[in-house]
Design an enzyme around this catalytic site. Structure first.
Site, PDB file in Angstrom:
ATOM      1  N   MET A  79       0.815  -1.215   0.000  1.00  0.00           N
ATOM      2  CA  MET A  79       0.000   0.000   0.000  1.00  0.00           C
ATOM      3  C   MET A  79       0.852   1.271   0.000  1.00  0.00           C
ATOM      4  SD  MET A  79      -2.960  -1.122   2.737  1.00  0.00           S
ATOM      5  CE  MET A  79      -3.921   0.383   2.491  1.00  0.00           C
ATOM      6  N   HIS A  80       0.191   2.403  -0.242  1.00  0.00           N
ATOM      7  CA  HIS A  80       0.707   3.760  -0.007  1.00  0.00           C
ATOM      8  C   HIS A  80       1.749   4.243  -1.000  1.00  0.00           C
ATOM      9  CE1 HIS A  80      -1.295   3.075   3.787  1.00  0.00           C
ATOM     10  NE2 HIS A  80      -0.390   2.217   4.195  1.00  0.00           N
ATOM     11  N   ASP A 238      -2.633  -4.840   0.401  1.00  0.00           N
ATOM     12  CA  ASP A 238      -2.162  -6.167   0.801  1.00  0.00           C
ATOM     13  C   ASP A 238      -2.812  -6.685   2.077  1.00  0.00           C
ATOM     14  OD1 ASP A 238      -0.828  -4.313   2.389  1.00  0.00           O
ATOM     15  OD2 ASP A 238       1.174  -4.996   1.846  1.00  0.00           O
TER      16      ASP A 238
END
Length: 492
Positions: A79-80, A238
């Site tokens: 992520m991110h 995830d």
């Protein structure tokens, strides 16, 4: 029989799995790629390496199988990460990853000037260094020429979906970690986009995780050896994908993931209201929401100590040297903040710290301290959830670290919580494949799919005597970070 592909776009590798609608996994393939650390605390990756891994892995995955049976695929990804494309959909710069700590100044601006209350009102979260919005502000300040070229802002797994379909898409679970989404109402926050000096036209279209965003492009299908009518779902971040893969959906489910990072994930049917933003409030891949606490260095702490410092890859042997009577009795503590820390302390300056060593401290004590330190740090986030009135007496556990019987035992006693080990522990890839089954009509809902395919292999129960010992140790652990916090900025 229909076949489905799950894609797990991790930090160190891309993992592919081939699975049928009954939950049998027929094949898996892993392709590793490098990480770049251009400065201390920085972490980035070349999206072209993900694409290369995808193109190399697919033919290996389906070799020997009837590819015409493949109906769909889904991706769960790290992520991110900030992936930026120009007007021709070319990658502008390496992706700035989830564990990158370069944005301390931007996080301070968002939390201090814009204000935590305002951020929470707009996005249900506050700013953390790993989130995407601070990275956008960093790029505007430090790479203005690159910032001016941005035509599309994406997350890592969305770039994989773009390669497959040509569609710029994002799901709500992954978008929740950008600090750009109005999580409660599941739409981009115009105010947050304005704060970051970007427009909605630069953002991908939003979908539920189990929605089909399109089919594989004919030229890509031919290259990979799969049907062109195979559906691609939006997928999930995830942790949300791993939660689907372990059956943590609906109200009150819990999953602890011990990977490179560590997370505690609590699912909810209704949007949760938080008084304390020490943990995250995100959308879930099942259409609901979840709370999540995330520590940046979990199993990676153990890998660092054993492989980089002690020079061994025999993890089992190192753990075997920890004496039974030392559990709950170790006087050495470890703060697992090798990359700074996210939940719940939100401190990019925090660093890994051993404390309590004496002349009789042994190698095994250090190994044990790392295992316990990660468990204590996860408990920090669990305690935030418990303070909200959420009962956590049982949890699934997954990830590479969860393969250690000793570590699972330590976790069960530190948390005073039963830990359930799934029969099939394939993490985000399995969740991605399951989401694609829902899109293809194999199951009516994510919950139905989880009920059919997710089961428990074994349970690790807390031991009353060790629970008492670890409770005392945790109370000591809690005092260490506040005592040394002020030192960390001075020693950078």
């Amino acid at each position: 029989m229909s076949l489905y592909i799950g894609i797990d776009l991790g930090t160190s590798s891309l993992k592919l799995l081939l699975m049928d609608s009954a939950g049998t996994i027929h094949n898996t393939v892993t392709k590793e790629y490098p990480l770049e650390f251009p400065q201390p605390g920085w972490s980035q990756q070349n999206p072209e390496d993900w694409k290369k891994a995808l193109f190399e892995g697919f033919p290996e995955l389906i070799q020997g199988f009837d590819a015409s049976l493949i109906r769909g695929m889904g991706c769960g990804g790290q992520m991110h990460g900030l992936v930026v494309l120009d007007e021709n959909d070319n990658v502008i710069r390496p992706a700035i990853l989830w564990n990158d700590g370069r944005t301390a100044k931007q996080v301070d601006y968002l939390n201090g000037v814009i204000g935590k209350d305002k951020l929470s009102q707009l996005t249900a979260n506050i700013a953390f260094a790993g989130f995407t919005a601070p990275k956008i502000l960093w790029m505007e300040e430090n790479e203005p020429e690159n910032f001016a070229r941005i035509a599309k802002i994406m997350l890592p797994k969305d770039y994989i979906n773009y390669i497959l379909t040509g569609v710029h898409a994002c799901d709500y679970s992954d978008a929740s970690g950008m600090l750009l989404l109005d999580v409660e109402h599941k739409c981009w926050s115009k105010e947050m986009l304005d704060i970051c000096h970007i427009t909605e036209a630069q953002m991908p279209k939003l979908f539920e995780s189990y929605d089909c965003i399109g089919c594989v492009k004919p030229e890509i299908a031919q290259l990979l050896g799969i049907p062109a009518d195979a559906k691609v779902v939006a997928g999930a971040g995830d942790n949300a994908a791993a939660a689907v893969g372990t059956g943590v959906v609906g109200e009150g489910g819990c999953n602890i993931s011990l990977g490179t990072s560590g997370t505690v994930f609590i699912s909810a049917k209704e949007f949760p209201t938080l008084d304390n933003n020490a943990i995250h409030n995100f959308a879930h891949a099942d259409g609901g929401w979840h709370l999540m606490g995330c520590m940046l260095s979990a199993a990676s702490c153990n890998k660092w100590l054993l492989e980089d410092i002690l020079g061994t890859s025999d993890h089992a042997a190192e753990q075997a040297s920890i004496a039974e009577d030392k559990l709950g009795e170790n006087h050495v503590f470890f703060l697992p903040y090798l990359m700074g820390e996210r939940s719940p302390i939100n401190d990019t300056n925090a660093r890994g710290t051993f404390i309590g060593m004496t002349m009789d401290t042994a190698r095994a004590d250090l190994v044990q301290a790392v295992l316990e330190g990660v468990a204590f740090a996860i408990r920090d986030s669990v305690e935030v959830a418990r303070s909200l009135g959420i009962e956590i007496n049982k949890s699934k556990i997954c990830g590479g670290g969860a393969k250690s019987p000793l570590w699972k035992r330590i976790f069960a006693n530190v948390l005073n919580c039963e830990l359930e080990i799934p029969v099939s522990e394939q993490g985000p890839g399995m969740g991605g494949a399951m989401l694609s089954m829902v899109a293809c009509g194999e199951y009516a809902s994510v919950q139905d799919c989880c009920k059919a395919l997710c089961s428990v292999a074994s349970t690790v129960k807390p031991e009353p005597e060790l629970v008492v010992k670890y409770e005392a140790r945790y109370q000591q652990f809690k005092k260490i970070y506040p005592a040394v916090k002020a030192l960390f900025p001075e020693i950078q």
